[in-house]
Design a protein around this motif. Structure first.
Motif, PDB file in Angstrom:
ATOM      1  N   ALA A   1       0.857  -1.156   0.047  1.00 14.14           N
ATOM      2  CA  ALA A   1      -0.166  -0.245   0.049  1.00 14.14           C
ATOM      3  C   ALA A   1       0.572   1.175  -0.238  1.00 14.14           C
ATOM      4  O   ALA A   1       0.617   2.434  -0.753  1.00 14.14           O
ATOM      5  N   ALA A   2       1.651   1.176   0.503  1.00 11.50           N
ATOM      6  CA  ALA A   2       2.696   2.762   0.946  1.00 11.50           C
ATOM      7  C   ALA A   2       3.464   2.475  -0.539  1.00 11.50           C
ATOM      8  O   ALA A   2       3.820   3.915  -1.777  1.00 11.50           O
ATOM      9  N   ARG A   3       3.704   1.363  -1.395  1.00  5.99           N
ATOM     10  CA  ARG A   3       4.296   1.757  -1.982  1.00  5.99           C
ATOM     11  C   ARG A   3       3.238   2.093  -3.733  1.00  5.99           C
ATOM     12  O   ARG A   3       3.637   3.016  -4.650  1.00  5.99           O
ATOM     13  N   GLY A   4       2.076   1.724  -3.421  1.00  6.30           N
ATOM     14  CA  GLY A   4       0.913   2.037  -4.587  1.00  6.30           C
ATOM     15  C   GLY A   4       0.852   3.273  -3.805  1.00  6.30           C
ATOM     16  O   GLY A   4       0.579   4.575  -4.635  1.00  6.30           O
ATOM     17  N   LEU A   5       0.589   3.972  -2.652  1.00  9.79           N
ATOM     18  CA  LEU A   5       0.073   5.178  -2.861  1.00  9.79           C
ATOM     19  C   LEU A   5       1.823   6.665  -3.083  1.00  9.79           C
ATOM     20  O   LEU A   5       1.710   7.676  -3.326  1.00  9.79           O
ATOM     21  N   GLN A   6       2.772   5.671  -2.764  1.00  8.78           N
ATOM     22  CA  GLN A   6       4.368   6.239  -4.235  1.00  8.78           C
ATOM     23  C   GLN A   6       3.872   6.692  -5.212  1.00  8.78           C
ATOM     24  O   GLN A   6       3.942   7.874  -5.703  1.00  8.78           O
ATOM     25  N   HIS A   7       3.473   5.391  -5.907  1.00 11.83           N
ATOM     26  CA  HIS A   7       3.279   5.938  -7.476  1.00 11.83           C
ATOM     27  C   HIS A   7       2.257   6.206  -7.574  1.00 11.83           C
ATOM     28  O   HIS A   7       2.280   7.425  -8.164  1.00 11.83           O
ATOM     29  N   GLY A   8       1.282   6.609  -6.961  1.00 11.35           N
ATOM     30  CA  GLY A   8       0.473   7.713  -6.291  1.00 11.35           C
ATOM     31  C   GLY A   8       0.338   9.128  -7.070  1.00 11.35           C
ATOM     32  O   GLY A   8       0.012   9.423  -7.985  1.00 11.35           O
TER      33      GLY A   8
ATOM     34  N   LEU B   1      -4.806  16.108  -8.727  1.00  7.69           N
ATOM     35  CA  LEU B   1      -5.452  15.507  -7.289  1.00  7.69           C
ATOM     36  C   LEU B   1      -7.347  14.308  -7.840  1.00  7.69           C
ATOM     37  O   LEU B   1      -7.288  13.460  -7.915  1.00  7.69           O
ATOM     38  N   ASN B   2      -7.655  15.957  -8.363  1.00  7.35           N
ATOM     39  CA  ASN B   2      -9.596  15.247  -8.471  1.00  7.35           C
ATOM     40  C   ASN B   2      -9.474  14.588  -9.833  1.00  7.35           C
ATOM     41  O   ASN B   2     -10.703  13.920 -10.045  1.00  7.35           O
ATOM     42  N   GLU B   3      -8.979  14.955 -10.217  1.00  7.71           N
ATOM     43  CA  GLU B   3      -9.055  14.366 -12.047  1.00  7.71           C
ATOM     44  C   GLU B   3      -8.158  12.607 -12.516  1.00  7.71           C
ATOM     45  O   GLU B   3      -8.192  12.129 -13.057  1.00  7.71           O
ATOM     46  N   ASN B   4      -7.641  12.678 -11.288  1.00  5.41           N
ATOM     47  CA  ASN B   4      -6.942  11.390 -11.201  1.00  5.41           C
ATOM     48  C   ASN B   4      -7.150  10.066 -10.132  1.00  5.41           C
ATOM     49  O   ASN B   4      -6.431   9.522  -9.663  1.00  5.41           O
ATOM     50  N   ARG B   5      -8.484  10.363  -9.003  1.00  5.24           N
ATOM     51  CA  ARG B   5      -8.438   9.495  -7.856  1.00  5.24           C
ATOM     52  C   ARG B   5      -8.101   8.686  -8.520  1.00  5.24           C
ATOM     53  O   ARG B   5      -7.891   7.505  -7.786  1.00  5.24           O
TER      54      ARG B   5
ATOM     55  N   ALA C   1      -6.220   4.893  -7.034  1.00 14.03           N
ATOM     56  CA  ALA C   1      -6.441   4.549  -6.363  1.00 14.03           C
ATOM     57  C   ALA C   1      -6.257   2.759  -6.869  1.00 14.03           C
ATOM     58  O   ALA C   1      -5.773   1.502  -6.519  1.00 14.03           O
ATOM     59  N   ASP C   2      -5.907   2.827  -8.517  1.00 17.41           N
ATOM     60  CA  ASP C   2      -5.902   1.799  -8.901  1.00 17.41           C
ATOM     61  C   ASP C   2      -4.368   1.810  -8.739  1.00 17.41           C
ATOM     62  O   ASP C   2      -3.918  -0.043  -8.947  1.00 17.41           O
ATOM     63  N   LEU C   3      -3.065   2.284  -9.252  1.00 20.65           N
ATOM     64  CA  LEU C   3      -1.709   1.513  -8.980  1.00 20.65           C
ATOM     65  C   LEU C   3      -1.439   1.116  -7.512  1.00 20.65           C
ATOM     66  O   LEU C   3      -0.828   0.457  -6.921  1.00 20.65           O
ATOM     67  N   VAL C   4      -2.498   2.056  -6.429  1.00 21.69           N
ATOM     68  CA  VAL C   4      -2.837   1.235  -4.826  1.00 21.69           C
ATOM     69  C   VAL C   4      -2.788   0.063  -4.799  1.00 21.69           C
ATOM     70  O   VAL C   4      -2.525  -1.073  -4.855  1.00 21.69           O
ATOM     71  N   ALA C   5      -4.162  -0.338  -5.506  1.00 18.14           N
ATOM     72  CA  ALA C   5      -4.530  -1.930  -5.336  1.00 18.14           C
ATOM     73  C   ALA C   5      -3.706  -2.647  -6.533  1.00 18.14           C
ATOM     74  O   ALA C   5      -3.795  -3.736  -5.791  1.00 18.14           O
ATOM     75  N   ALA C   6      -2.851  -2.237  -7.370  1.00 21.98           N
ATOM     76  CA  ALA C   6      -1.958  -3.197  -8.423  1.00 21.98           C
ATOM     77  C   ALA C   6      -1.581  -3.968  -7.361  1.00 21.98           C
ATOM     78  O   ALA C   6      -0.856  -4.987  -7.499  1.00 21.98           O
TER      79      ALA C   6
END
Length: 110
Positions: A16-23, A90-94, A98-103
């Motif tokens: 999740a931390a990695r996904g947040l960084q990617h996001g 941020l608003n346009e890429n929510r 979420a997909d980056l974190v989920a992946a």
């Protein structure tokens, strides 16, 4: 049966931390495409960070004029550049964030 719950929990949290960084990096990249430019100091000051402990991501710009450039809708910008550059990114890429974190979490659970 062996219990691996603690390992799984750690793996999910790390993912999740990695996904947040990617996001956060994705939002920063999108924001940088519309951030006001003069000499690009504002754009270069952008940074994406993650607090691994609290699982919170942040994207910020660090110049004395970053906030006024973001908030002042009456400022004139070069074509393709605008105020609200970070908020809109941020608003346009929510969904993408979420997909980056989920992946990352899916990869950790394989």
């Amino acid at each position: 049966m062996d219990w691996h719950g603690d390992e799984v929990r750690r793996a999910i949290r790390d993912a999740a931390a990695r996904g947040l960084q990617h996001g956060a990096e994705h939002v920063l990249g999108e924001s940088n495409t519309v951030v006001p430019l003069d000499e690009a100091a504002l754009q270069r000051s952008g940074v994406a960070t993650v607090d691994d402990r609290d699982l919170r991501a942040a994207v910020s710009y660090d110049t004395p004029y970053a906030v006024p450039q973001h908030e002042r809708l009456d400022y004139e910008h070069a074509p393709g550049r605008k105020a609200k550059f970070l908020e809109d990114a941020l608003n346009e890429n929510r969904a993408e964030v979420a997909d980056l974190v989920a992946a990352q979490i899916r990869r950790a659970l394989r």
